[in-house]
Motif scaffolding. Structure first.
Motif, PDB file in Angstrom:
ATOM      1  N   ALA A   1       0.597  -1.311  -0.377  1.00  0.00           N
ATOM      2  CA  ALA A   1       0.020   0.088   0.050  1.00  0.00           C
ATOM      3  C   ALA A   1       0.812   1.387   0.043  1.00  0.00           C
ATOM      4  N   SER A   2       2.145   1.211   0.783  1.00  0.00           N
ATOM      5  CA  SER A   2       2.853   2.377   0.794  1.00  0.00           C
ATOM      6  C   SER A   2       3.482   2.728  -0.419  1.00  0.00           C
ATOM      7  N   GLN A   3       3.992   1.530  -1.213  1.00  0.00           N
ATOM      8  CA  GLN A   3       4.642   1.773  -2.312  1.00  0.00           C
ATOM      9  C   GLN A   3       3.590   2.159  -3.411  1.00  0.00           C
ATOM     10  N   LEU A   4       2.490   1.785  -3.610  1.00  0.00           N
ATOM     11  CA  LEU A   4       1.301   2.185  -4.413  1.00  0.00           C
ATOM     12  C   LEU A   4       1.156   3.651  -4.117  1.00  0.00           C
ATOM     13  N   TYR A   5       1.094   4.235  -2.875  1.00  0.00           N
ATOM     14  CA  TYR A   5       0.729   5.592  -2.660  1.00  0.00           C
ATOM     15  C   TYR A   5       1.954   6.308  -3.106  1.00  0.00           C
ATOM     16  N   VAL A   6       3.043   5.919  -2.925  1.00  0.00           N
ATOM     17  CA  VAL A   6       4.244   6.591  -3.483  1.00  0.00           C
ATOM     18  C   VAL A   6       4.327   6.885  -4.871  1.00  0.00           C
ATOM     19  N   LEU A   7       3.842   5.613  -5.682  1.00  0.00           N
ATOM     20  CA  LEU A   7       3.779   5.714  -7.138  1.00  0.00           C
ATOM     21  C   LEU A   7       2.632   6.650  -7.676  1.00  0.00           C
ATOM     22  N   LEU A   8       1.540   6.580  -6.846  1.00  0.00           N
ATOM     23  CA  LEU A   8       0.606   7.507  -7.394  1.00  0.00           C
ATOM     24  C   LEU A   8       0.897   9.072  -7.101  1.00  0.00           C
ATOM     25  N   VAL A   9       1.519   9.263  -5.871  1.00  0.00           N
ATOM     26  CA  VAL A   9       1.905  10.663  -5.897  1.00  0.00           C
ATOM     27  C   VAL A   9       2.912  11.073  -6.657  1.00  0.00           C
ATOM     28  N   LEU A  10       3.913  10.334  -7.245  1.00  0.00           N
ATOM     29  CA  LEU A  10       4.876  10.657  -8.361  1.00  0.00           C
ATOM     30  C   LEU A  10       4.083  11.012  -9.460  1.00  0.00           C
ATOM     31  N   ILE A  11       3.229  10.068  -9.911  1.00  0.00           N
ATOM     32  CA  ILE A  11       2.373  10.273 -11.196  1.00  0.00           C
ATOM     33  C   ILE A  11       1.691  11.620 -11.211  1.00  0.00           C
ATOM     34  N   LEU A  12       0.899  11.807  -9.874  1.00  0.00           N
ATOM     35  CA  LEU A  12       0.382  13.159  -9.686  1.00  0.00           C
ATOM     36  C   LEU A  12       1.066  14.386 -10.061  1.00  0.00           C
ATOM     37  N   TRP A  13       2.289  14.328  -8.970  1.00  0.00           N
ATOM     38  CA  TRP A  13       3.176  15.289  -9.277  1.00  0.00           C
ATOM     39  C   TRP A  13       3.826  15.461 -10.399  1.00  0.00           C
ATOM     40  N   SER A  14       4.338  14.484 -11.409  1.00  0.00           N
ATOM     41  CA  SER A  14       4.824  14.661 -12.752  1.00  0.00           C
ATOM     42  C   SER A  14       3.864  15.125 -13.885  1.00  0.00           C
ATOM     43  N   THR A  15       2.493  14.703 -13.643  1.00  0.00           N
ATOM     44  CA  THR A  15       1.372  15.146 -14.477  1.00  0.00           C
ATOM     45  C   THR A  15       1.051  16.622 -14.218  1.00  0.00           C
ATOM     46  N   VAL A  16       1.206  17.172 -13.045  1.00  0.00           N
ATOM     47  CA  VAL A  16       0.851  18.425 -13.035  1.00  0.00           C
ATOM     48  C   VAL A  16       1.776  19.453 -13.311  1.00  0.00           C
ATOM     49  N   TRP A  17       2.998  19.227 -13.205  1.00  0.00           N
ATOM     50  CA  TRP A  17       4.173  19.987 -13.426  1.00  0.00           C
ATOM     51  C   TRP A  17       4.380  19.921 -15.024  1.00  0.00           C
ATOM     52  N   LYS A  18       4.011  18.619 -15.707  1.00  0.00           N
ATOM     53  CA  LYS A  18       4.078  18.630 -17.150  1.00  0.00           C
ATOM     54  C   LYS A  18       3.042  19.442 -17.755  1.00  0.00           C
ATOM     55  N   TYR A  19       1.789  19.292 -17.303  1.00  0.00           N
ATOM     56  CA  TYR A  19       0.788  20.257 -17.908  1.00  0.00           C
ATOM     57  C   TYR A  19       0.905  21.728 -17.886  1.00  0.00           C
ATOM     58  N   LEU A  20       1.423  22.101 -16.588  1.00  0.00           N
ATOM     59  CA  LEU A  20       1.679  23.656 -16.607  1.00  0.00           C
ATOM     60  C   LEU A  20       2.969  23.931 -17.503  1.00  0.00           C
ATOM     61  N   ALA A  21       3.861  23.258 -17.769  1.00  0.00           N
ATOM     62  CA  ALA A  21       4.936  23.462 -18.623  1.00  0.00           C
ATOM     63  C   ALA A  21       4.529  23.559 -19.944  1.00  0.00           C
ATOM     64  N   LEU A  22       3.711  22.384 -20.460  1.00  0.00           N
ATOM     65  CA  LEU A  22       3.295  22.437 -21.797  1.00  0.00           C
ATOM     66  C   LEU A  22       2.380  23.566 -21.952  1.00  0.00           C
ATOM     67  N   TRP A  23       1.346  23.900 -21.268  1.00  0.00           N
ATOM     68  CA  TRP A  23       0.690  25.152 -21.237  1.00  0.00           C
ATOM     69  C   TRP A  23       1.216  26.357 -21.274  1.00  0.00           C
TER      70      TRP A  23
END
Length: 82
Positions: free
Chosen positions: A9-31
């Motif tokens: 569960a903790s590994q899955l949580y870390v993976l989901l946080v990293l995916i969310l973190w990366s997605t937010v910054w990527k879309y801001l930079a793309l915009w």
């Protein structure tokens, strides 16, 4: 490849946080790159996944001195006043 059934569960949580973190910054930079019509950076951000590190550098250091497109310029280019 990651087997999702073997993740704790903790590994899955870390993976989901990293995916969310990366997605937010990527879309801001793309915009921002798209708004500034900076096609080289836009393509770079589309191709490479850097967990948000290059995107943050672009947003805060490389792009900070560039003039932003004003709402008037956008309206004029799309002829939205009519």
């Amino acid at each position: 490849m990651i087997n999702m059934q073997t993740l704790s569960a903790s590994q899955l949580y870390v993976l989901l946080v990293l995916i969310l973190w990366s997605t937010v910054w990527k879309y801001l930079a793309l915009w921002r790159a798209g708004t500034n019509r900076d096609i080289k950076w836009f393509i770079f951000f589309c191709i490479f996944n850097t967990l948000g590190f290059i995107e943050i550098l672009y947003l805060y250091f490389l792009d900070s001195g560039r003039p932003k497109h004003s709402k008037k310029a956008v309206k004029a280019s799309f002829n939205l006043d009519k």
